[in-house]
Design a protein around this motif. Sequence first.
Motif, PDB file in Angstrom:
ATOM      1  N   GLY A  49      35.618  30.152 108.251  1.00  0.00           N
ATOM      2  CA  GLY A  49      36.439  30.803 109.261  1.00  0.00           C
ATOM      3  C   GLY A  49      35.609  31.316 110.427  1.00  0.00           C
ATOM      4  O   GLY A  49      34.377  31.254 110.424  1.00  0.00           O
ATOM      5  N   ARG A  50      36.307  31.836 111.410  1.00  0.00           N
ATOM      6  CA  ARG A  50      35.639  32.412 112.584  1.00  0.00           C
ATOM      7  C   ARG A  50      35.220  33.843 112.260  1.00  0.00           C
ATOM      8  O   ARG A  50      36.016  34.645 111.814  1.00  0.00           O
ATOM      9  CB  ARG A  50      36.569  32.389 113.790  1.00  0.00           C
ATOM     10  N   ILE A  51      33.965  34.134 112.500  1.00  0.00           N
ATOM     11  CA  ILE A  51      33.412  35.439 112.152  1.00  0.00           C
ATOM     12  C   ILE A  51      32.827  36.096 113.396  1.00  0.00           C
ATOM     13  O   ILE A  51      32.266  35.421 114.279  1.00  0.00           O
ATOM     14  CB  ILE A  51      32.350  35.320 111.038  1.00  0.00           C
ATOM     15  N   GLY A  52      32.947  37.401 113.478  1.00  0.00           N
ATOM     16  CA  GLY A  52      32.367  38.152 114.584  1.00  0.00           C
ATOM     17  C   GLY A  52      32.045  39.563 114.130  1.00  0.00           C
ATOM     18  O   GLY A  52      32.225  39.930 112.962  1.00  0.00           O
ATOM     19  N   ILE A  53      31.580  40.375 115.083  1.00  0.00           N
ATOM     20  CA  ILE A  53      31.290  41.777 114.793  1.00  0.00           C
ATOM     21  C   ILE A  53      31.901  42.651 115.877  1.00  0.00           C
ATOM     22  O   ILE A  53      32.204  42.184 116.984  1.00  0.00           O
ATOM     23  CB  ILE A  53      29.777  42.068 114.700  1.00  0.00           C
ATOM     24  N   HIS A  54      32.109  43.907 115.534  1.00  0.00           N
ATOM     25  CA  HIS A  54      32.409  44.897 116.564  1.00  0.00           C
ATOM     26  C   HIS A  54      31.065  45.387 117.081  1.00  0.00           C
ATOM     27  O   HIS A  54      30.231  45.845 116.317  1.00  0.00           O
ATOM     28  CB  HIS A  54      33.230  46.054 115.997  1.00  0.00           C
ATOM     29  N   GLY A  55      30.862  45.266 118.382  1.00  0.00           N
ATOM     30  CA  GLY A  55      29.595  45.658 118.968  1.00  0.00           C
ATOM     31  C   GLY A  55      29.438  47.165 119.077  1.00  0.00           C
ATOM     32  O   GLY A  55      30.408  47.931 118.949  1.00  0.00           O
ATOM     33  N   PRO A  56      28.213  47.629 119.330  1.00  0.00           N
ATOM     34  CA  PRO A  56      27.936  49.064 119.484  1.00  0.00           C
ATOM     35  C   PRO A  56      28.691  49.646 120.675  1.00  0.00           C
ATOM     36  O   PRO A  56      28.935  48.963 121.666  1.00  0.00           O
ATOM     37  CB  PRO A  56      26.425  49.098 119.719  1.00  0.00           C
ATOM     38  N   PHE A  57      29.034  50.940 120.561  1.00  0.00           N
ATOM     39  CA  PHE A  57      29.703  51.605 121.682  1.00  0.00           C
ATOM     40  C   PHE A  57      29.483  53.104 121.719  1.00  0.00           C
ATOM     41  O   PHE A  57      29.754  53.748 122.741  1.00  0.00           O
ATOM     42  CB  PHE A  57      31.213  51.324 121.645  1.00  0.00           C
ATOM     43  N   PHE A  58      28.990  53.706 120.661  1.00  0.00           N
ATOM     44  CA  PHE A  58      28.876  55.159 120.627  1.00  0.00           C
ATOM     45  C   PHE A  58      27.900  55.669 121.689  1.00  0.00           C
ATOM     46  O   PHE A  58      26.755  55.244 121.769  1.00  0.00           O
ATOM     47  CB  PHE A  58      28.412  55.637 119.247  1.00  0.00           C
ATOM     48  N   GLY A  59      28.378  56.594 122.530  1.00  0.00           N
ATOM     49  CA  GLY A  59      27.504  57.297 123.469  1.00  0.00           C
ATOM     50  C   GLY A  59      27.289  56.628 124.800  1.00  0.00           C
ATOM     51  O   GLY A  59      26.512  57.144 125.620  1.00  0.00           O
ATOM     52  N   PHE A  60      27.928  55.492 125.069  1.00  0.00           N
ATOM     53  CA  PHE A  60      27.721  54.813 126.344  1.00  0.00           C
ATOM     54  C   PHE A  60      28.892  53.887 126.605  1.00  0.00           C
ATOM     55  O   PHE A  60      29.697  53.616 125.714  1.00  0.00           O
ATOM     56  CB  PHE A  60      26.425  54.004 126.338  1.00  0.00           C
ATOM     57  N   ASP A  61      29.011  53.399 127.838  1.00  0.00           N
ATOM     58  CA  ASP A  61      29.926  52.301 128.112  1.00  0.00           C
ATOM     59  C   ASP A  61      29.283  51.369 129.126  1.00  0.00           C
ATOM     60  O   ASP A  61      28.252  51.691 129.727  1.00  0.00           O
ATOM     61  CB  ASP A  61      31.315  52.780 128.562  1.00  0.00           C
ATOM     62  N   MET A  62      29.890  50.214 129.309  1.00  0.00           N
ATOM     63  CA  MET A  62      29.259  49.176 130.116  1.00  0.00           C
ATOM     64  C   MET A  62      29.198  49.490 131.597  1.00  0.00           C
ATOM     65  O   MET A  62      28.531  48.788 132.357  1.00  0.00           O
ATOM     66  CB  MET A  62      29.973  47.840 129.905  1.00  0.00           C
ATOM     67  N   SER A  63      29.876  50.568 132.039  1.00  0.00           N
ATOM     68  CA  SER A  63      29.875  50.888 133.465  1.00  0.00           C
ATOM     69  C   SER A  63      28.940  52.047 133.807  1.00  0.00           C
ATOM     70  O   SER A  63      28.976  52.563 134.925  1.00  0.00           O
ATOM     71  CB  SER A  63      31.292  51.225 133.941  1.00  0.00           C
ATOM     72  N   THR A  64      28.112  52.474 132.858  1.00  0.00           N
ATOM     73  CA  THR A  64      27.218  53.587 133.140  1.00  0.00           C
ATOM     74  C   THR A  64      26.296  53.271 134.316  1.00  0.00           C
ATOM     75  O   THR A  64      25.828  52.138 134.470  1.00  0.00           O
ATOM     76  CB  THR A  64      26.383  53.955 131.904  1.00  0.00           C
ATOM     77  N   VAL A  65      26.035  54.283 135.142  1.00  0.00           N
ATOM     78  CA  VAL A  65      25.187  54.079 136.331  1.00  0.00           C
ATOM     79  C   VAL A  65      23.828  54.761 136.185  1.00  0.00           C
ATOM     80  O   VAL A  65      22.958  54.583 137.046  1.00  0.00           O
ATOM     81  CB  VAL A  65      25.883  54.597 137.611  1.00  0.00           C
ATOM     82  N   ASP A  66      23.630  55.514 135.139  1.00  0.00           N
ATOM     83  CA  ASP A  66      22.346  56.172 134.904  1.00  0.00           C
ATOM     84  C   ASP A  66      21.364  55.131 134.372  1.00  0.00           C
ATOM     85  O   ASP A  66      21.584  54.544 133.310  1.00  0.00           O
ATOM     86  CB  ASP A  66      22.521  57.300 133.880  1.00  0.00           C
ATOM     87  N   PRO A  67      20.263  54.870 135.086  1.00  0.00           N
ATOM     88  CA  PRO A  67      19.330  53.814 134.660  1.00  0.00           C
ATOM     89  C   PRO A  67      18.810  53.996 133.232  1.00  0.00           C
ATOM     90  O   PRO A  67      18.611  53.016 132.515  1.00  0.00           O
ATOM     91  CB  PRO A  67      18.192  53.910 135.678  1.00  0.00           C
ATOM     92  N   GLN A  68      18.597  55.243 132.823  1.00  0.00           N
ATOM     93  CA  GLN A  68      18.088  55.444 131.467  1.00  0.00           C
ATOM     94  C   GLN A  68      19.160  55.116 130.422  1.00  0.00           C
ATOM     95  O   GLN A  68      18.861  54.558 129.364  1.00  0.00           O
ATOM     96  CB  GLN A  68      17.606  56.889 131.302  1.00  0.00           C
ATOM     97  N   VAL A  69      20.404  55.450 130.731  1.00  0.00           N
ATOM     98  CA  VAL A  69      21.489  55.112 129.807  1.00  0.00           C
ATOM     99  C   VAL A  69      21.763  53.608 129.848  1.00  0.00           C
ATOM    100  O   VAL A  69      22.095  53.000 128.826  1.00  0.00           O
ATOM    101  CB  VAL A  69      22.763  55.910 130.140  1.00  0.00           C
ATOM    102  N   GLN A  70      21.596  53.004 131.015  1.00  0.00           N
ATOM    103  CA  GLN A  70      21.745  51.552 131.115  1.00  0.00           C
ATOM    104  C   GLN A  70      20.770  50.847 130.178  1.00  0.00           C
ATOM    105  O   GLN A  70      21.125  49.856 129.528  1.00  0.00           O
ATOM    106  CB  GLN A  70      21.512  51.092 132.555  1.00  0.00           C
ATOM    107  N   ALA A  71      19.550  51.351 130.111  1.00  0.00           N
ATOM    108  CA  ALA A  71      18.549  50.742 129.228  1.00  0.00           C
ATOM    109  C   ALA A  71      18.994  50.835 127.767  1.00  0.00           C
ATOM    110  O   ALA A  71      18.820  49.889 126.986  1.00  0.00           O
ATOM    111  CB  ALA A  71      17.194  51.418 129.421  1.00  0.00           C
ATOM    112  N   ILE A  72      19.582  51.967 127.397  1.00  0.00           N
ATOM    113  CA  ILE A  72      20.077  52.138 126.030  1.00  0.00           C
ATOM    114  C   ILE A  72      21.246  51.185 125.770  1.00  0.00           C
ATOM    115  O   ILE A  72      21.310  50.522 124.720  1.00  0.00           O
ATOM    116  CB  ILE A  72      20.522  53.596 125.795  1.00  0.00           C
ATOM    117  N   ALA A  73      22.173  51.108 126.736  1.00  0.00           N
ATOM    118  CA  ALA A  73      23.329  50.233 126.568  1.00  0.00           C
ATOM    119  C   ALA A  73      22.895  48.782 126.389  1.00  0.00           C
ATOM    120  O   ALA A  73      23.380  48.076 125.497  1.00  0.00           O
ATOM    121  CB  ALA A  73      24.269  50.373 127.762  1.00  0.00           C
TER     122      ALA A  73
END
Length: 262
Positions: A49-73
Amino acid sequence: MESVEKLRDWLFDKDRDLELQDFVQPNVLDGDWQAIVGRYGSLLDGYRGRIGIHGPFFGFDMSTVDPQVQAIAQKRFLQGLGICEALGATHMVVHSPFTHWHHDNFDNGTWLKDHLFEACHTNLAPVVKRAEDIGCELVIENIQDVDPRERVRLAESFDSHMVRVSIDTGHAQWAHKATGAPPVDYFVKAAGKNLAHVHLQDADGCADRHWLPGAGTILWPAIFEALRDYADNPRLVIEVFGKYHAQIPACVARLEAEGLAQ
């Protein structure tokens, strides 16, 4: 892991779509996730079957503008894709950045949407490239989205066949009742052929219930009719709290008896 072990025969019976959610936790990502992958490899030997995962998300989102948080994301997203490669998984769920506040303020100046899209592209550029390299779709799941079309536009803006749309039916029901978003089937219609993945869960519009389909107020015949008419074989994953996992086969049997799904 325990739920997959208990439902293994049912999953294998029709090679049903499967999503593993172990890898959202920071302690797992920073621990011996390879051992978990190895256990799943043994457990799912022969699964087609088709398998996947739920990706990480705690503490950040894909639109963060802080460069240090971007590195974590970026680090977390890339870790998720590394796990996908090790598992042979072909989708990873990532959370939408859109909020109710965004919806009410996008027309208050074009700069806001432009900056949000730019930040998402900055954060995900290496992630999308990696996803393309390993053949793993990034599917953007609605969280607080009010206008389902914005997430579709965001996915399309990457101009990549590996960035598509996910719908969480319970989140959409909450948005419909709490924020004036359209009904859940409209989310399906808005995504259309870009819809790659669906979290099926029921809710009452009050909270993110993660009940079995049929336990809340979602109009399921409208959802499945929209899936048949507008989508193209998206992955369908029942995403409910662990105490309901044992009831999933019976729930699916009921949906099948009603002519809705299998």
